[in-house]
Design a protein around this motif. Structure first.
Motif, mmCIF file in Angstrom:
data_model
loop_
_atom_site.group_PDB
_atom_site.id
_atom_site.type_symbol
_atom_site.label_atom_id
_atom_site.label_comp_id
_atom_site.label_asym_id
_atom_site.label_seq_id
_atom_site.Cartn_x
_atom_site.Cartn_y
_atom_site.Cartn_z
ATOM 1 N N THR A 101 25.311 -19.324 -38.783
ATOM 2 C CA THR A 101 25.105 -19.617 -40.265
ATOM 3 C C THR A 101 26.858 -18.591 -40.821
ATOM 4 O O THR A 101 27.009 -18.884 -41.846
ATOM 5 N N GLU A 105 30.257 -21.311 -43.498
ATOM 6 C CA GLU A 105 31.147 -21.479 -45.187
ATOM 7 C C GLU A 105 32.419 -20.276 -44.610
ATOM 8 O O GLU A 105 32.500 -19.136 -45.375
ATOM 9 N N SER B 95 17.787 -5.773 -62.074
ATOM 10 C CA SER B 95 18.515 -6.276 -62.625
ATOM 11 C C SER B 95 19.686 -5.919 -62.526
ATOM 12 O O SER B 95 20.869 -6.213 -62.668
ATOM 13 N N SER B 96 19.817 -4.730 -62.197
ATOM 14 C CA SER B 96 20.748 -3.630 -61.546
ATOM 15 C C SER B 96 21.561 -3.510 -60.887
ATOM 16 O O SER B 96 22.641 -2.794 -60.842
ATOM 17 N N LEU B 97 21.257 -4.076 -60.994
ATOM 18 C CA LEU B 97 22.016 -4.251 -58.777
ATOM 19 C C LEU B 97 22.529 -5.504 -58.399
ATOM 20 O O LEU B 97 21.628 -6.783 -59.235
ATOM 21 N N LEU B 121 24.827 -7.135 -42.051
ATOM 22 C CA LEU B 121 23.411 -7.617 -42.041
ATOM 23 C C LEU B 121 22.986 -8.704 -43.252
ATOM 24 O O LEU B 121 23.113 -9.931 -43.317
ATOM 25 N N MET B 123 25.478 -9.681 -45.901
ATOM 26 C CA MET B 123 26.123 -10.804 -45.580
ATOM 27 C C MET B 123 25.469 -11.986 -45.508
ATOM 28 O O MET B 123 25.177 -12.984 -45.556
ATOM 29 N N LEU B 124 24.804 -11.633 -43.612
ATOM 30 C CA LEU B 124 23.993 -12.596 -43.361
ATOM 31 C C LEU B 124 22.895 -13.225 -43.544
ATOM 32 O O LEU B 124 22.581 -14.276 -43.281
ATOM 33 N N LYS B 125 21.732 -12.391 -43.925
ATOM 34 C CA LYS B 125 21.368 -12.847 -45.112
ATOM 35 C C LYS B 125 21.173 -13.801 -46.063
ATOM 36 O O LYS B 125 20.323 -14.769 -46.306
ATOM 37 N N ARG B 127 23.672 -15.644 -46.373
ATOM 38 C CA ARG B 127 24.573 -16.945 -46.218
ATOM 39 C C ARG B 127 23.334 -17.507 -45.606
ATOM 40 O O ARG B 127 23.116 -18.960 -46.210
ATOM 41 N N LEU B 128 22.069 -16.962 -45.170
ATOM 42 C CA LEU B 128 21.124 -17.454 -44.372
ATOM 43 C C LEU B 128 20.062 -18.368 -45.671
ATOM 44 O O LEU B 128 19.724 -19.527 -44.639
ATOM 45 N N LEU B 131 23.275 -19.096 -49.668
ATOM 46 C CA LEU B 131 24.143 -18.665 -50.988
ATOM 47 C C LEU B 131 25.589 -19.087 -50.064
ATOM 48 O O LEU B 131 25.325 -17.937 -48.999
ATOM 49 N N PRO B 132 26.570 -18.768 -51.610
ATOM 50 C CA PRO B 132 28.144 -18.623 -51.418
ATOM 51 C C PRO B 132 28.145 -17.202 -51.385
ATOM 52 O O PRO B 132 27.059 -16.633 -51.885
ATOM 53 N N ALA B 133 29.099 -16.925 -50.081
ATOM 54 C CA ALA B 133 29.429 -15.773 -50.418
ATOM 55 C C ALA B 133 29.919 -14.727 -51.327
ATOM 56 O O ALA B 133 29.560 -13.843 -51.687
ATOM 57 N N GLN B 137 28.282 -10.472 -54.578
ATOM 58 C CA GLN B 137 28.620 -9.190 -55.985
ATOM 59 C C GLN B 137 27.513 -9.656 -57.225
ATOM 60 O O GLN B 137 28.419 -8.531 -57.827
ATOM 61 N N SER B 141 21.442 -10.987 -63.489
ATOM 62 C CA SER B 141 21.316 -12.503 -64.901
ATOM 63 C C SER B 141 22.896 -12.901 -65.360
ATOM 64 O O SER B 141 22.535 -14.229 -65.788
ATOM 65 N N ALA B 158 15.302 -9.192 -45.084
ATOM 66 C CA ALA B 158 16.034 -8.257 -45.288
ATOM 67 C C ALA B 158 15.767 -8.164 -43.649
ATOM 68 O O ALA B 158 16.607 -6.983 -43.245
#
Lengths: 386, 255
Positions: A101, A105, B95-97, B121, B123-125, B127-128, B131-133, B137, B141, B158
């Protein structure tokens, strides 16, 4: 080859010291929910003097991704410190999944914070000033264009009854006016009681209690009734307008109106403005009535003034203009409140936090505008000698 | 005794005079993908809300990993909630996070973790979930429909739950994204040995991912394997699996 040292590690690790280094036996459940104990157990490992760490994972009851990630981090750190790490038996499958994982990328992204700008303090404050000036100018432009847009819509709508949407207006008169009567009446009563009570205390020492009537009557009719009613309505309806329109924005209902060919200003904003322009003067009249009644009651029971004397004194104290001066402010305040509410509501974008923020802004601005306009009126009426 | 991962027995849900479920029963076994199907208004969402403890049924038993949840206090439910992940139809991201903060929220709530470990962790989820890294952030929206679904999935994963509930996971996605999402679910199900319960209308998703299907008809549920349920005599089930859309699908696929 069992080692002499007893096992430690929160029931997650069994540690045996060998002449080469360490043997780690993973036990129990390595799960996200046990991460705290797990983290502490691994962090508590003493690798001093070790050259080889051997890991057994056969007795592990459960290993999820969080546990596997922590294990991988430990292995990476240990290897970076120049200690060899091997698995006795096959390494757990989850390690490979974490590896895959994270590898899928490139490297993890650098923390995306705001771009740090290194400027001299003088330049920075100048930039701050400039940026806010530009933002202020832009906001002012938007404010004005909103007012202009509502005005144009209003002009167009008054040419046809269908565009004016009387049913919608009636609903808003009901919501902002009729349902507000109890609280407006209560506040008007209390404020007249307060004014009468306070002035009676002061005027009694001069033997001029009769002027309590003047104070209450003029105060309530000219200023207090309309001002307090407006503030209550700003809190009730200004916030309701902002919240309604804001959540419609979030739901894309406003976009749906545009797409259907309905102008949201005509369908949403104008009925609210017109509705409040009708409702607020009516509420003000009610507040006037209740305020005078409150004054009468207090004069009757506190000052022992007969009711006929009170009525006579009221007639002497005021002219018709006293009433109208108060009342004519109401539609102006109504426009200010409704515009602030609708404008902020229409500005909501993207998130529920924006909705809350702009609803607050709507109410604060509505109240500020009302009081500011009232001050202008006071100066104006004094100059006009009314 | 080994319990099914999820078990519903004799569930009754009533709103005023309207009876939604009348003795609905189902069971979900370990490591399977279970599809819940039903017409609009048959109470699929009410069923899910009952299972998640968002709604107390009038009668019936719901067991998650052998623990009866309908009689639990809110405090007891809190612990159960850490054991499953849920994605909602519209994503229901906060939506605010940012996406990263969305994924971290369950971790903060249930586990006392170092911030650095939590970041990595989460970030790991992310990517799992494919989603692109740089999506981490972003705010909800700023995401496309497909990315919202993936972010919701990342948040559901999570705490590494064994049980995953998906409400209409592929609705609103184009066929290619929907197919990719199906593959993602299958991949995760296999890799993480998840038990997946999904509400879906997407016939392609059902045939691709589900081992067994439960169809809500006449206020109860018909459960069977995907191969057998298509031959169920019930008219609605026949219409569902062999109606115009299903025919068009099988012609397209030459099946």
């Amino acid at each position: 080859m069992r080692a002499a040292r007893p096992a430690i590690g929160n029931g997650m690790l069994e540690i045996r010291h060998t002449d080469q280094g360490l043997e780690l036996e993973l036990t129990g459940e390595w799960r996200a929910l046990q991460f705290t104990q797990l983290d502490a157990a691994i962090a508590g490992l003493d690798l001093k003097g070790a050259r080889l760490v051997e890991i057994f994972a056969e007795r592990l009851q459960a290993l999820d991704l969080s546990g596997a990630w922590r294990l991988r981090e430990f292995i990476k750190r240990t290897r970076a410190a120049g200690v060899e790490v091997t698995f006795r038996g096959t390494p757990p499958d989850q390690l490979r999944l974490v590896e895959e994982t994270l590898r899928s990328e490139g490297s993890p992204p650098e923390a995306a914070g705001p771009v740090a700008c290194e400027e001299e303090p003088g330049i920075r404050s100048l930039a701050f000033l400039g940026r806010h000036a530009v933002l202020f100018g832009r906001d002012l432009g938007r404010d004005l264009s909103f007012v202009g847009r509502v005005s144009v819509t209003a002009l167009r709508a008054f040419t046809s009854l269908k565009r004016l949407r009387p049913i919608s207006i009636a609903r808003h008169v009901y919501d902002t006016g009729i349902t507000a009567i109890p609280i407006v009446a209560l506040i008007a009563f209390l404020i007249s009681v307060i004014v009468a009570y306070m002035s009676a205390q002061q005027l009694r020492s001069f033997g001029a209690e009769i002027f309590v009537v003047d104070l209450v009557t003029i105060g309530v009719l000219r200023e207090l009734a309309v001002l307090l009613t407006s503030i209550i309505v700003a809190g009730r309806s200004g916030s309701a307008f902002a919240a309604e329109l804001g959540s419609m924005q979030l739901n894309e209902e406003v976009d749906a109106l545009y797409a259907t060919g309905v102008d949201p200003f005509e369908a949403l904003v104008l009925p609210r403005v017109v509705g409040l322009v009708i409702a607020l003067p009516l509420l003000t009249v009610i507040a006037d009535l209740i305020g005078l009644t409150g004054g009468a009651l207090l004069c009757r029971f506190l000052l022992d003034m007969p009711l006929t004397q009170y009525v006579n004194r009221v007639n002497e104290a005021i002219s018709p203009s006293t009433f109208w001066v108060g009342l004519m402010k109401a539609p102006v305040f109504a426009v200010l409140i409704a515009m602030a509410g609708c404008y902020r509501g229409m500005q909501v974008r993207d998130s529920s936090r924006e909705l809350g923020r702009l609803t607050t802004v709507a109410v604060v601005q509505a109240i500020f505008l009302v009081i500011f306009a009232d001050a202008l009126f006071a100066v104006l009426f004094m100059e006009l000698d009314i | 005794m080994i319990y099914p991962v999820l078990e519903v027995i004799g569930l009754v849900n009533r709103f005023g005079a309207q009876l939604v479920h009348d003795g609905l029963s189902m069971d979900v076994r370990e490591d399977e993908v279970f599809g819940i199907v039903g017409g609009s208004g048959t109470g699929k969402s009410v069923l899910l809300r009952s299972i998640l403890g968002l709604q107390r049924p009038q009668a019936g038993i719901i067991r998650i990993a052998g623990r009866e949840i309908t009689q639990m206090t809110l405090g007891q439910l809190h612990a159960v909630k850490a054991r499953y992940g849920v994605t909602f139809q519209q994503g229901a991201l906060y939506s605010s996070l940012t996406v990263l903060q969305n994924v971290q929220l369950p971790m903060i709530e249930h586990v006392d973790m170092r911030p650095a470990a939590r970041d990595e962790l989460a970030m790991l989820k992310i990517r799992l979930a494919g989603l692109p890294a740089d999506a981490a952030q972003k705010y909800p929206s700023q995401l496309s429909g497909g990315m919202i679904k993936r972010a919701a999935l990342a948040r559901a994963l999570a705490l590494d739950p064994k049980l995953l509930f998906l409400d209409e996971p592929t609705s609103g996605l184009d066929p290619i994204s929907a197919a990719e999402f199906d593959e993602l679910i299958l991949y995760l199900q296999k890799q993480l040995r998840l038990t997946v319960v999904m509400i879906t209308h997407d016939l392609d998703t059902i045939f691709r991912t589900c081992n067994r299907v439960g169809v809500i008809v006449d206020r109860h549920m018909e459960v069977d394997t995907i191969e057998r349920i298509v031959d169920h005599p019930n008219r609605w089930i026949q219409a569902y699996f062999h109606g115009a859309r299903a025919r068009a699908r099988s012609e397209r696929h030459g099946a």
